[in-house]
Design a protein around this motif. Sequence first.
Motif, PDB file in Angstrom:
ATOM      1  N   ASP A 191      28.051  42.921  63.818  1.00  0.00           N
ATOM      2  CA  ASP A 191      28.564  44.112  64.391  1.00  0.00           C
ATOM      3  C   ASP A 191      30.279  44.099  64.283  1.00  0.00           C
ATOM      4  O   ASP A 191      30.964  45.261  64.357  1.00  0.00           O
ATOM      5  N   TYR A 192      30.891  43.020  64.407  1.00  0.00           N
ATOM      6  CA  TYR A 192      32.486  43.048  64.157  1.00  0.00           C
ATOM      7  C   TYR A 192      32.836  42.155  63.145  1.00  0.00           C
ATOM      8  O   TYR A 192      33.129  40.908  63.473  1.00  0.00           O
ATOM      9  N   PRO A 193      32.666  42.327  61.784  1.00  0.00           N
ATOM     10  CA  PRO A 193      32.935  41.220  60.897  1.00  0.00           C
ATOM     11  C   PRO A 193      34.614  40.812  60.545  1.00  0.00           C
ATOM     12  O   PRO A 193      34.558  39.931  60.074  1.00  0.00           O
ATOM     13  N   ILE A 194      35.213  41.720  61.155  1.00  0.00           N
ATOM     14  CA  ILE A 194      37.022  41.706  60.987  1.00  0.00           C
ATOM     15  C   ILE A 194      37.322  40.990  62.103  1.00  0.00           C
ATOM     16  O   ILE A 194      38.230  40.192  62.291  1.00  0.00           O
ATOM     17  N   VAL A 195      36.970  41.815  63.360  1.00  0.00           N
ATOM     18  CA  VAL A 195      37.638  41.292  64.757  1.00  0.00           C
ATOM     19  C   VAL A 195      37.544  40.010  64.992  1.00  0.00           C
ATOM     20  O   VAL A 195      38.483  39.229  65.310  1.00  0.00           O
TER      21      VAL A 195
END
Length: 262
Positions: free
Chosen positions: A90-94
């Motif tokens: 869902d949040y690959p960067i955060v």
Amino acid sequence: MNLSIPLGEQNNDYAAVRVISHDSDGIEVKGAKMIVTLAPIADELLIFNMPGLKPGDEDYGVAFALPVNHPGVKIICRKPLVKESFSDFDYPIVNSFDEIDAYLLLDNVHIPWNRVFVFKDVQKSNIFYDKTFARNHTGHQGIVRGLSKAEFLTGTAIKLAEVLGVNGFINVQEKLGELTSYIELLKASILLSEEEASMSEEGVLNPSISAIQAIRYNFPKMYERMVKHIQSLAAGSMLSTPHSGDFHSQMIWLMLKIDQNF
């Protein structure tokens, strides 16, 4: 803190960092700094108040170096972006990056004289940011960071247009061209600031501030347009992106089974 009132008239112990006493060993300071980037993982901090002090603000006319583990120093980190419940899907960067901005509190901290650069001097305090070329070096770091952001957003927009098959449309090419032009402008500004760098009396090479200030003013506007272009390209696709939990529900398997039967 009431920003319309000079620091010397503030009725707030933590409006800014100020000198509360001094002796033959050094000075004692108290106060706070609102944003201290990466403070928790730094070895030392450079503490000074920004230009704008006025007569009567002498107690705030101070600059010094401070180890982060010094007695009386408290570092309050902002709420991190990383959350245990966030999945990489869902949040690959955060979950991979975070900038640990912090609130710095100094409670009766003693600073030895050999670490003090400015002491109760409004004029020297006001020119400290520029005289030391701190503005130039922090600004240079800022526009290099801006280039990294621009490259990431532009790459995202180009890939998005390719995946959606709209990269051949003239209006989309115009948007992508605008984004790539921002990258070149940033690169040129960085190179110009370095090309026009000057050597200080202490032998430190300092980037030119002119191009840096131009980008610091314009980049927030560039960034806003980049994000809007990505939102425009993605349109409803961003709203319909499934959550990782959706792939583990009975509903998704039922839908797949129905689709296979057709």
